[in-house]
Design an enzyme around this catalytic site. Structure first.
Site, short mmCIF file in Angstrom:
data_model
loop_
_atom_site.label_atom_id
_atom_site.label_comp_id
_atom_site.label_asym_id
_atom_site.label_seq_id
_atom_site.Cartn_x
_atom_site.Cartn_y
_atom_site.Cartn_z
N ASP A 14 46.70 2.65 50.18
CA ASP A 14 47.86 3.38 50.74
C ASP A 14 48.85 3.88 49.67
OD1 ASP A 14 46.54 2.50 52.98
OD2 ASP A 14 48.27 1.58 53.92
N ASP A 54 46.74 5.52 54.97
CA ASP A 54 47.34 5.34 56.30
C ASP A 54 47.47 6.74 56.91
OD1 ASP A 54 48.15 3.18 57.91
OD2 ASP A 54 50.28 3.55 57.52
N HIS A 56 48.27 8.30 60.56
CA HIS A 56 48.58 8.09 61.98
C HIS A 56 48.75 9.40 62.74
CE1 HIS A 56 49.20 3.89 61.21
NE2 HIS A 56 50.26 4.06 60.45
N LYS A 114 42.92 5.17 58.03
CA LYS A 114 43.12 4.08 58.99
C LYS A 114 44.38 4.30 59.80
CE LYS A 114 45.21 1.16 55.44
NZ LYS A 114 46.51 0.92 56.06
N CYS A 163 49.16 -4.40 53.94
CA CYS A 163 47.84 -3.77 53.87
C CYS A 163 46.97 -4.33 52.76
CB CYS A 163 48.00 -2.26 53.78
SG CYS A 163 48.80 -1.59 55.26
ZN LIG Z 1 51.03 2.68 59.13
#
Ligand SMILES: [Zn+2]
Length: 214
Positions: A14, A54, A56, A114, A163
């Protein structure tokens, strides 16, 4: 690095502007690790480079803004598990969600995105957090690494206490030899450092510093 380095993967977790100082979910000192990440990623000491990202959808369930009356860093119960609510971050396609522009990503073989399920968070690069059925669906990363004959993984990136930690735990669970490059990580909550380190060491995770691997 020893002669087995071709069986070792470096996993950068990340490394995205939203987690850097100035971003909505800034990890203190997150930018301080970029220089050593650059050296690690440029080293011949790893057989494979993998990045997690990351990623989303808009209005992801982990965002406090989705939950009326809640604030970032509140903890709610979600599918029977604690869920930290975060500021909106790493929304797909936004500049803050990109892999950080200060690093050269061209040698990275796989990017594991993810947190893409709108209703499930994901800290680990290996598995989502718990879903509505109480399961933690896999991302496929372990299988990818095994097919590339990887036996050892070295983890660095953000954040140490979420993470990176969850990825390290799942990597152990998947049977890999796991090293956390401690000084190439930073924590959301540095007061958790001692516990994070102890929890990981109890699982057999090795702690290293970047200079050991360069
Ligand atoms: Zn997140």
């Amino acid at each position: 690095m020893d002669s087995h380095s071709r069986f070792t993967a470096l996993i950068t977790v990340d490394i995205q502007p939203d987690f850097m100082p100035g971003g909505p979910l800034a990890v203190t000192g997150g930018d301080e690790i970029l220089e050593s990440l650059g050296k690690l990623m440029g080293s011949d000491g790893f057989g494979l480079l993998v990045a997690t990202q990351d990623w989303h959808p808009f209005a992801h369930i982990s965002f406090a803004s989705r939950h009326p009356g809640k604030n970032p860093f509140d903890v709610i119960s979600l599918y029977g598990q604690d869920q930290v609510l975060w500021p909106d971050h790493c929304v797909q396609g936004t500049p803050g969600a990109a892999l950080h522009g200060a690093l050269d990503w061209h040698r990275v073989s796989a990017i594991i995105r993810k947190g893409m399920d709108p209703a499930v968070d994901s800290y680990s690069g290996f598995r989502n957090n718990w879903d509505s059925e109480g399961k933690r669906p896999k991302t496929g990363l372990a299988g990818y690494l095994r097919e590339r004959r990887i036996t050892d993984v070295c983890l660095c990136g953000l954040a140490r206490d979420f993470c990176v930690k969850w990825s390290a735990e799942d990597a152990v669970d998947e049977g890999f030899n796991v090293t956390v490059i401690w000084d190439a990580t930073r924590a959301v909550d540095p007061s958790s450092d001692e516990k994070v380190r102890a929890d990981l060491e109890a699982l057999g995770v090795r702690m290293a510093v970047a200079d050991d691997l360069l």
